[in-house]
Design a protein around this motif. Structure first.
Motif, PDB file in Angstrom:
ATOM      1  N   PRO A  76     -91.788  38.941  25.786  1.00  0.00           N
ATOM      2  CA  PRO A  76     -90.856  39.807  25.063  1.00  0.00           C
ATOM      3  C   PRO A  76     -90.106  40.741  26.009  1.00  0.00           C
ATOM      4  O   PRO A  76     -90.583  41.063  27.097  1.00  0.00           O
ATOM      5  CB  PRO A  76     -91.786  40.622  24.163  1.00  0.00           C
ATOM      6  CG  PRO A  76     -93.029  40.755  24.994  1.00  0.00           C
ATOM      7  CD  PRO A  76     -93.177  39.421  25.700  1.00  0.00           C
ATOM      8  N   ARG A  77     -88.946  41.183  25.579  1.00  0.00           N
ATOM      9  CA  ARG A  77     -88.252  42.247  26.295  1.00  0.00           C
ATOM     10  C   ARG A  77     -88.739  43.599  25.820  1.00  0.00           C
ATOM     11  O   ARG A  77     -88.661  44.589  26.539  1.00  0.00           O
ATOM     12  CB  ARG A  77     -86.740  42.128  26.090  1.00  0.00           C
ATOM     13  CG  ARG A  77     -86.157  40.829  26.642  1.00  0.00           C
ATOM     14  CD  ARG A  77     -84.649  40.856  26.639  1.00  0.00           C
ATOM     15  NE  ARG A  77     -84.167  41.982  27.394  1.00  0.00           N
ATOM     16  CZ  ARG A  77     -83.135  42.763  27.031  1.00  0.00           C
ATOM     17  NH1 ARG A  77     -82.492  42.514  25.919  1.00  0.00           N
ATOM     18  NH2 ARG A  77     -82.757  43.768  27.775  1.00  0.00           N
ATOM     19  N   VAL A  78     -89.226  43.660  24.577  1.00  0.00           N
ATOM     20  CA  VAL A  78     -89.678  44.908  23.968  1.00  0.00           C
ATOM     21  C   VAL A  78     -91.124  44.757  23.500  1.00  0.00           C
ATOM     22  O   VAL A  78     -91.475  43.769  22.856  1.00  0.00           O
ATOM     23  CB  VAL A  78     -88.784  45.284  22.765  1.00  0.00           C
ATOM     24  CG1 VAL A  78     -89.349  46.507  22.043  1.00  0.00           C
ATOM     25  CG2 VAL A  78     -87.350  45.546  23.211  1.00  0.00           C
ATOM     26  N   VAL A  79     -91.957  45.749  23.829  1.00  0.00           N
ATOM     27  CA  VAL A  79     -93.320  45.821  23.307  1.00  0.00           C
ATOM     28  C   VAL A  79     -93.476  47.157  22.589  1.00  0.00           C
ATOM     29  O   VAL A  79     -93.226  48.216  23.165  1.00  0.00           O
ATOM     30  CB  VAL A  79     -94.378  45.708  24.420  1.00  0.00           C
ATOM     31  CG1 VAL A  79     -95.772  45.986  23.859  1.00  0.00           C
ATOM     32  CG2 VAL A  79     -94.344  44.325  25.055  1.00  0.00           C
ATOM     33  N   LEU A  80     -93.861  47.086  21.316  1.00  0.00           N
ATOM     34  CA  LEU A  80     -94.137  48.268  20.503  1.00  0.00           C
ATOM     35  C   LEU A  80     -95.646  48.401  20.370  1.00  0.00           C
ATOM     36  O   LEU A  80     -96.303  47.499  19.837  1.00  0.00           O
ATOM     37  CB  LEU A  80     -93.505  48.122  19.119  1.00  0.00           C
ATOM     38  CG  LEU A  80     -91.996  47.880  19.071  1.00  0.00           C
ATOM     39  CD1 LEU A  80     -91.573  47.492  17.650  1.00  0.00           C
ATOM     40  CD2 LEU A  80     -91.250  49.122  19.523  1.00  0.00           C
ATOM     41  N   ALA A  81     -96.213  49.505  20.855  1.00  0.00           N
ATOM     42  CA  ALA A  81     -97.666  49.650  20.861  1.00  0.00           C
ATOM     43  C   ALA A  81     -98.058  50.937  20.143  1.00  0.00           C
ATOM     44  O   ALA A  81     -97.632  52.029  20.527  1.00  0.00           O
ATOM     45  CB  ALA A  81     -98.191  49.656  22.295  1.00  0.00           C
ATOM     46  N   HIS A  82     -98.878  50.801  19.115  1.00  0.00           N
ATOM     47  CA  HIS A  82     -99.213  51.918  18.238  1.00  0.00           C
ATOM     48  C   HIS A  82    -100.650  52.385  18.443  1.00  0.00           C
ATOM     49  O   HIS A  82    -101.563  51.571  18.617  1.00  0.00           O
ATOM     50  CB  HIS A  82     -99.025  51.464  16.780  1.00  0.00           C
ATOM     51  CG  HIS A  82     -99.444  52.464  15.763  1.00  0.00           C
ATOM     52  ND1 HIS A  82    -100.386  52.206  14.797  1.00  0.00           N
ATOM     53  CD2 HIS A  82     -99.030  53.748  15.549  1.00  0.00           C
ATOM     54  CE1 HIS A  82    -100.541  53.267  14.029  1.00  0.00           C
ATOM     55  NE2 HIS A  82     -99.743  54.213  14.458  1.00  0.00           N
ATOM     56  N   SER A  83    -100.846  53.714  18.451  1.00  0.00           N
ATOM     57  CA  SER A  83    -102.171  54.299  18.390  1.00  0.00           C
ATOM     58  C   SER A  83    -103.071  53.768  19.520  1.00  0.00           C
ATOM     59  O   SER A  83    -102.673  53.769  20.690  1.00  0.00           O
ATOM     60  CB  SER A  83    -102.766  54.007  17.000  1.00  0.00           C
ATOM     61  OG  SER A  83    -104.011  54.607  16.803  1.00  0.00           O
TER      62      SER A  83
END
Length: 297
Positions: A160-167
C-alpha cells in the motif's frame, strides 16, 4: 493501489478465520472511510480498495472470553499498564500521583472518571480491555512476533501507499515497519495512538527509544498523527513530542464514539490526510493538508 488498515483493541471476531475477519472488517471500514471523504467534500470515487491487517486472534485472551471483564482479573503487569494509563490521563499533581500509585485500581479509575466526566463503568471496561491486549502484545514474545508478522505480511502482499493504524495497531505497525525496513509506505497515519504512553507502552517499544525519543521506521516517507480530543487511549495526544511525525491534528469526534476506528475513519481529517497520496504519487506539499504542521495541538 490499496490502503492497509490495522485495527486496535477490541476487534477480535469470534467464529471467523483470520481471513474471514479481515474481509469483514475491510468492508465495514471502507464504508466509514467513504463517509469521511464525503464529509471532507472529496470525491469518494478516488478511494482505492481497503485491506484489513488482522492480528486480534493473537492478542485476544481466549481464556478470558467467558469471564466478566473486571479489575480483580488483572495480573501484575496489566495493573501496571492501567496505573500508567490513568496517571497519563489525569495529569495529577505530585501529591496526587504519590497517592494514586498505591491506591486500589478501582479508586484510581474512579478518579479518572471524575476528571474526565465519563461513567466509571466505561473507564473500567476500557482499562481492562486495553491492559489485557497491551500486556499480551508487549510481554508475551510469541504473541508479539505473531502480531507483527501478520501486519508486516499484509503490507508486503498489498504494497500500500497508505497505512492507517489505530490504537494498539499503531504500536504493532510501528514495530513491524521497524522490523522490516524493506517495507515502504508513502503515508503512515496513526489514529488514537498510545505509542507515547510513558511506562505502559513507550518504554517497552522495539527499538528502544533513545534520549526519550522514538524513531521513524526507515520505509515511512510521511507520518501523520490524528487524535480525538476526548480519546482516553490516545495519551499523550501530542505524539510529535516523542516521535518524528510530519503532521499532527486533534479534534473532538464524539463523546460516546471517542476511540473507535470507525469514528476516526469517518473523520474528514483522515480523508484530508490521505487524499493527496491517493491522487498524486508524489509527497504532497504540507499546504495541501488542512491541519497544522508538526506536533502542535
Amino acid at each position: 493501489m490499496t490502503i492497509v488498515a490495522v485495527h486496535g483493541i477490541g476487534n477480535h471476531l469470534s467464529g471467523r478465520s483470520p481471513e474471514q475477519a479481515a474481509i469483514e472488517l475491510s468492508g465495514q471500514w471502507r464504508l466509514k472511510l467513504q463517509h469521511g471523504f464525503s464529509a471532507a467534500g472529496l470525491n469518494d470515487h478516488l478511494l482505492p480498495p481497503l485491506h484489513a491487517a488482522y492480528y486480534a486472534h493473537h492478542t485476544h485472551a481466549a481464556e478470558r472470553q467467558a469471564a466478566v471483564l473486571d479489575l480483580p482479573a488483572l495480573d501484575e503487569r496489566e495493573e501496571s499498564v492501567v496505573i500508567a494509563w490513568a496517571l497519563a490521563l489525569g495529569s495529577p499533581t505530585l501529591r496526587e500521583r504519590q497517592g494514586l500509585v498505591t491506591a486500589p485500581l478501582r479508586q484510581v479509575l474512579s478518579w479518572v472518571s471524575q476528571r474526565r466526566n465519563i461513567p466509571v463503568g466505561t473507564v473500567i471496561r476500557l482499562a481492562v480491555q486495553l491492559a489485557g491486549e497491551v500486556r499480551r502484545y508487549l510481554h508475551v514474545p510469541q504473541v508479539r512476533d505473531a502480531a507483527r508478522s501478520a501486519v508486516a505480511e499484509a503490507i508486503r502482499q498489498v504494497r500500500p501507499r497508505v497505512v492507517l493504524a489505530h490504537s494498539l495497531g499503531s504500536v504493532v505497525t510501528y514495530e513491524a515497519l521497524h522490523a522490516h525496513p524493506e517495507l515502504t509506505v508513502d503515508c503512515f497515519v496513526t489514529l488514537g495512538s498510545p505509542l507515547g504512553l510513558p511506562g505502559g507502552i513507550f518504554d517497552h517499544l522495539v527499538p528502544t527509544p533513545t534520549a526519550d525519543r522514538g524513531s521513524r521506521p526507515a520505509g515511512v516517507r510521511y507520518w501523520v498523527n490524528l487524535a480525538d480530543t476526548g480519546d482516553l487511549v490516545a495519551v499523550p495526544r501530542r505524539l510529535g513530542d516523542r516521535f518524528p511525525v510530519d503532521q499532527h491534528a486533534d479534534t473532538p469526534m464524539g463523546r460516546i464514539d471517542f476511540h473507535t476506528f470507525g469514528a476516526y475513519l469517518s473523520s474528514p481529517l483522515t480523508a484530508a490526510a490521505i487524499s493527496p497520496f491517493v491522487r498524486d504519487p508524489t509527497i504532497p506539499d504540507t499546504d495541501h493538508l488542512s491541519f497544522r504542521k508538526g506536533a502542535s495541538s
